[in-house]
Design a protein around this motif. Structure first.
Motif, PDB file in Angstrom:
ATOM      1  N   ARG A  14       0.945  -1.269  -0.015  1.00 18.68           N
ATOM      2  CA  ARG A  14      -0.008  -0.032   0.056  1.00 18.68           C
ATOM      3  C   ARG A  14       1.019   1.380  -0.075  1.00 18.68           C
ATOM      4  O   ARG A  14       2.149   1.331   0.005  1.00 18.68           O
ATOM      5  N   THR A  15       0.174   2.142  -0.333  1.00 18.74           N
ATOM      6  CA  THR A  15       1.029   3.564  -0.389  1.00 18.74           C
ATOM      7  C   THR A  15       1.700   3.897   0.805  1.00 18.74           C
ATOM      8  O   THR A  15       2.594   4.747   0.772  1.00 18.74           O
ATOM      9  N   ASP A  16       1.365   3.434   1.961  1.00 22.57           N
ATOM     10  CA  ASP A  16       2.148   4.109   3.261  1.00 22.57           C
ATOM     11  C   ASP A  16       3.068   2.867   3.659  1.00 22.57           C
ATOM     12  O   ASP A  16       3.862   2.923   4.562  1.00 22.57           O
ATOM     13  N   ASP A  74       8.307  13.275   7.161  1.00 27.88           N
ATOM     14  CA  ASP A  74       7.534  13.939   6.512  1.00 27.88           C
ATOM     15  C   ASP A  74       6.155  13.398   6.379  1.00 27.88           C
ATOM     16  O   ASP A  74       5.197  13.788   6.805  1.00 27.88           O
ATOM     17  N   TYR A  75       6.204  11.959   6.237  1.00 28.13           N
ATOM     18  CA  TYR A  75       4.993  11.136   6.193  1.00 28.13           C
ATOM     19  C   TYR A  75       4.259  11.396   7.508  1.00 28.13           C
ATOM     20  O   TYR A  75       3.114  11.600   7.668  1.00 28.13           O
ATOM     21  N   LYS A  89       2.973  15.199   7.938  1.00 28.76           N
ATOM     22  CA  LYS A  89       2.242  15.832   6.975  1.00 28.76           C
ATOM     23  C   LYS A  89       1.155  14.889   6.591  1.00 28.76           C
ATOM     24  O   LYS A  89       0.092  15.213   6.245  1.00 28.76           O
ATOM     25  N   VAL A  90       1.170  13.547   6.653  1.00 22.65           N
ATOM     26  CA  VAL A  90      -0.128  12.797   6.429  1.00 22.65           C
ATOM     27  C   VAL A  90      -0.749  12.149   7.440  1.00 22.65           C
ATOM     28  O   VAL A  90      -2.043  12.280   7.480  1.00 22.65           O
ATOM     29  N   GLU A  91       0.260  11.661   8.400  1.00 20.99           N
ATOM     30  CA  GLU A  91      -0.678  11.248   9.741  1.00 20.99           C
ATOM     31  C   GLU A  91      -0.777  12.410  10.826  1.00 20.99           C
ATOM     32  O   GLU A  91      -1.550  11.975  11.598  1.00 20.99           O
TER      33      GLU A  91
END
Length: 311
Positions: A89-91, A226-227, A230-232
């Motif tokens: 998956r993308t993560d 960054d993930y 910015k995402v979580e």
């Protein structure tokens, strides 16, 4: 007690959740069998990663010995799906036992482990782990905050044996990846016992990298700042849930080396962040029962656990 920014789910309409695909996934049988050997060289890498075994606390480093009992929880370093990166998956997570989109945001919620003293796992043995989905629950759909709770059951059986040497259950929570950044105050954990022993350590980025490599875990939340931010929506990368669970087990064995564990149950309450000091506390609350918990330097409890044991 500080708060941190993290995703706060927006209210979602059921029309955006692909419920037909979700219900079909829930109804379908799911099973995965993985065979591995408890290689001493791989276990040596695990030992040098764990602060309880790396030889830095006044006890010399001791390499795993073929034919001796496998450490409690050390099976976590084995039996991993070997999927091509293109199929992740993308993560960075494996799609095995994961519900369909949009439920792609995964959190490790807790679990149990039960050991069979008559079928003790040993270093060097070859074994097979058979994973099935024991239970799936849908929660929060009626209020627009949908979550999927997936309980995975794993039976680890040594080659030539008919009964598993240990049985594990893992609980994961899946949410849609349509989140907005909001502020969240850490969950309070009450009624903890008085600490009778403790072990402090700091999980660094090197710790997280090594554990990710040992467990073949590519989840970006452990390695990509960054993930994570910015995402979580977290301030830092998260320590693996199974690593903290393993440290609860290790801390009891560190202080009670003759303990023979029967069962272990644990629950994640708050995230533990990289480069933040963590302390495992423990208390013997009955002759065969210990309570353990992990907290950060601000007193936020990340995980609690209960161990039943013999001596």
């Amino acid at each position: 007690m500080h708060s941190w920014a993290r995703p706060a789910l927006r209210f979602l309409s059921t029309s955006s959740l692909n419920l037909e695909a979700l219900d079909a996934w829930i109804a379908s049988p799911k099973s995965l069998a993985l065979t591995d050997a408890f290689h001493s060289s791989h276990l040596s890498d695990l030992y040098i990663t764990l602060p309880t075994r790396d030889g830095t606390r006044g006890r010399p480093f001791a390499s795993p010995v073929e034919g001796t009992p496998l450490g409690y929880g050390h099976h976590l370093a084995f039996f991993h799906p070997r999927n091509p990166e293109a199929l992740l998956r993308t993560d960075g997570t494996d799609a095995d036992f994961c519900p369909p989109e949009p439920f792609t945001r995964r959190m490790w919620a807790g679990g149990t482990m039960t050991w069979n003293k008559e079928r003790e796992l040993k270093v060097g043995e070859k074994a097979t782990a058979v994973s099935t989905v024991a239970k799936v629950e849908k929660k929060g759909f009626e209020v627009g905050k949908p979550m999927i709770f997936v309980k995975q059951r794993i039976e680890v059986t040594v080659e030539g044996q008919s009964e598993p040497g240990m049985v594990e259950e893992r609980a994961h929570v899946y949410q849609p990846f349509v989140a907005s950044i909001g502020s969240r105050v850490p969950r309070q954990v009450n009624d903890l016992s008085k600490s009778e022993f403790s072990l402090s350590y700091t999980p660094t980025l090197t710790t997280l990298f090594r554990f990710s490599a040992l467990t073949f875990n590519g989840h970006h939340i452990h390695l990509d700042k960054d993930y994570a931010q910015k995402v979580e929506g977290y301030p830092e990368r998260l320590v693996h849930g199974p690593l903290t669970a393993l440290m609860l087990l290790e801390s009891l064995i560190y202080h009670r080396p003759r303990a023979k564990l029967r069962t272990f149950s644990y629950r994640a309450h708050n995230p533990i962040f990289v480069n933040s000091a963590a302390t495992i506390h423990g208390a013997i609350v009955a002759k065969d029962k210990a309570e353990l918990w992990c907290e950060n330097d601000e007193g936020v409890v990340g995980m609690t656990g209960v161990i039943q044991f013999d001596e």
